[in-house]
Design a protein around this motif. Structure first.
Motif, PDB file in Angstrom:
ATOM      1  N   GLU A 218       0.951  -1.292   0.064  1.00 33.22           N
ATOM      2  CA  GLU A 218       0.320   0.171   0.145  1.00 33.22           C
ATOM      3  C   GLU A 218       1.080   1.340   0.260  1.00 33.22           C
ATOM      4  O   GLU A 218       0.765   2.565  -0.900  1.00 33.22           O
ATOM      5  CB  GLU A 218      -0.927  -0.142   1.098  1.00 33.22           C
ATOM      6  N   ALA A 219       1.933   1.554   1.078  1.00 33.70           N
ATOM      7  CA  ALA A 219       2.627   2.252   1.229  1.00 33.70           C
ATOM      8  C   ALA A 219       3.748   1.806   1.491  1.00 33.70           C
ATOM      9  O   ALA A 219       4.674   1.153   2.087  1.00 33.70           O
ATOM     10  CB  ALA A 219       2.252   3.693   1.902  1.00 33.70           C
ATOM     11  N   THR A 220       5.208   2.426   1.452  1.00 35.11           N
ATOM     12  CA  THR A 220       6.249   2.574   1.545  1.00 35.11           C
ATOM     13  C   THR A 220       6.941   4.363   2.318  1.00 35.11           C
ATOM     14  O   THR A 220       6.607   5.159   2.130  1.00 35.11           O
ATOM     15  CB  THR A 220       7.438   2.283   0.895  1.00 35.11           C
ATOM     16  N   SER A 221       7.882   3.859   3.449  1.00 38.96           N
ATOM     17  CA  SER A 221       8.041   5.593   4.329  1.00 38.96           C
ATOM     18  C   SER A 221       9.369   5.243   4.249  1.00 38.96           C
ATOM     19  O   SER A 221      10.380   4.349   4.690  1.00 38.96           O
ATOM     20  CB  SER A 221       7.427   5.377   5.592  1.00 38.96           C
ATOM     21  N   ARG A 266       4.179  -0.901   3.960  1.00 39.86           N
ATOM     22  CA  ARG A 266       2.806  -1.307   4.778  1.00 39.86           C
ATOM     23  C   ARG A 266       2.168  -2.189   3.815  1.00 39.86           C
ATOM     24  O   ARG A 266       1.848  -1.388   2.823  1.00 39.86           O
ATOM     25  CB  ARG A 266       2.311   0.144   5.173  1.00 39.86           C
ATOM     26  N   PHE A 267       1.137  -3.209   3.938  1.00 43.44           N
ATOM     27  CA  PHE A 267       0.417  -3.409   3.195  1.00 43.44           C
ATOM     28  C   PHE A 267      -0.792  -3.698   3.432  1.00 43.44           C
ATOM     29  O   PHE A 267      -1.374  -3.433   4.701  1.00 43.44           O
ATOM     30  CB  PHE A 267       1.114  -5.539   3.232  1.00 43.44           C
ATOM     31  N   ARG A 268      -1.942  -4.764   2.618  1.00 44.90           N
ATOM     32  CA  ARG A 268      -2.785  -5.589   2.891  1.00 44.90           C
ATOM     33  C   ARG A 268      -3.346  -5.986   3.088  1.00 44.90           C
ATOM     34  O   ARG A 268      -2.923  -6.915   1.866  1.00 44.90           O
ATOM     35  CB  ARG A 268      -3.524  -3.444   2.603  1.00 44.90           C
ATOM     36  N   LYS A 269      -4.152  -6.723   3.690  1.00 47.33           N
ATOM     37  CA  LYS A 269      -4.645  -8.104   3.216  1.00 47.33           C
ATOM     38  C   LYS A 269      -6.068  -7.776   2.090  1.00 47.33           C
ATOM     39  O   LYS A 269      -7.324  -6.399   3.080  1.00 47.33           O
ATOM     40  CB  LYS A 269      -4.947  -8.367   4.215  1.00 47.33           C
TER      41      LYS A 269
END
Length: 272
Positions: A218-221, A266-269
């Motif tokens: 979903e996103a990287t930081s 950040r990953f999402r199921k």
């Protein structure tokens, strides 16, 4: 007049929501600044950026969160009081029946830490992280988030363990749940053997592991990035603080570098 009353009421609701959000943000900071923090742990905030990291991962005080292998409880000191009133924290620690003396000592110290501060830890649910044995880290489909901090490299030595670990995260999460990963970051192209020996893992490898388990990135930081870290030290990541495996040898040099360069993902199921 009715329109004016309606607008005034609407404005009040918006203000209340904004205020609640502000209070929530302040609550996280107050927990991070709280007396329950170990002084030596709090001194590492400048490297680990807990407030920014947890906000990026989307952790809210009403969530059910699973912390994977919390070790000495660095993040537990923050997550436990933050989630105590409205959420739930599962601490998936080392197996009690492990053959490793280190694992058993670490688990014992963690239990003693929780027992010594019931105000902070009374609602923590202690579970086991042992994906090779198929043990649940939390009831299936119960968690809003699973978080793991600097652990992926530890699961790479035994073939299949790292895949089983990510599969256990997926199983514990609700549809739409979050997987947050912070890990020491290797240079692109680092070999599997190089990652295992150094403790640094390539970002692409971690992303592929999560995607293989079914997660969507979903996103990287870059909140935990350290451009001064070249990730090629004589004793791997353990050359740097806090480990300083070379002891006094070039100590000033490694203290000047600081802690490792880290990816924050950040990953999402998927919902379906």
């Amino acid at each position: 007049m009715r329109t004016k009353h309606w607008l005034a009421a609407f404005a009040g609701v918006v203000s209340a929501i904004a205020y609640a959000g502000a209070v929530q943000a302040e609550d996280l900071k107050s927990v991070i600044d709280g007396k329950q923090r170990t002084e030596a742990y709090a001194a590492r905030d400048r490297y680990r950026h807990p407030e920014e990291t947890l906000k990026f991962l989307g952790i809210k005080p009403d969530m059910t969160v699973v912390e994977i292998t919390p070790g000495g409880g660095w993040y537990t000191e923050i997550l436990a009081p933050y989630l105590k009133e409205g959420g739930r924290l599962y601490a998936a620690h080392f197996p009690a029946q492990s053959e490793s003396n280190y694992y058993r000592r670490s688990l014992k110290a963690f239990k003693e830490k929780m027992a010594a501060d019931e105000d902070s830890y009374s609602e923590v649910v202690l579970t086991e992280f042992n994906p090779r044995a198929g043990v649940e880290i939390a009831p299936q489909g119960s968690a809003d988030a699973v978080v793991t901090f600097r652990n992926v490299h530890n699961w790479m030595r035994q073939e299949g363990d790292v895949d089983k670990a990510f599969a256990s995260f997926y199983k514990a999460l609700k549809p739409g749940g979050i997987l947050g990963v912070v890990e020491h970051r290797a240079k692109p192209g680092t070999s599997q053997e190089g990652m295992i020996e150094s403790g640094y893992v390539t970002q692409d490898y971690v992303i592929k592991l999560a995607q293989k388990a079914g997660f969507e990135l979903e996103a990287t930081s870059e909140v935990n990035a350290n451009p001064q870290d070249t990730a090629d030290h004589p004793r791997g990541v353990w050359t740097l603080p806090p480990s300083l495996r070379l002891k006094d040898q070039d100590k000033a040099k490694y203290l000047a570098i600081g802690e490792s360069d880290r990816m924050t993902l950040r990953f999402r199921k998927p919902e379906n």
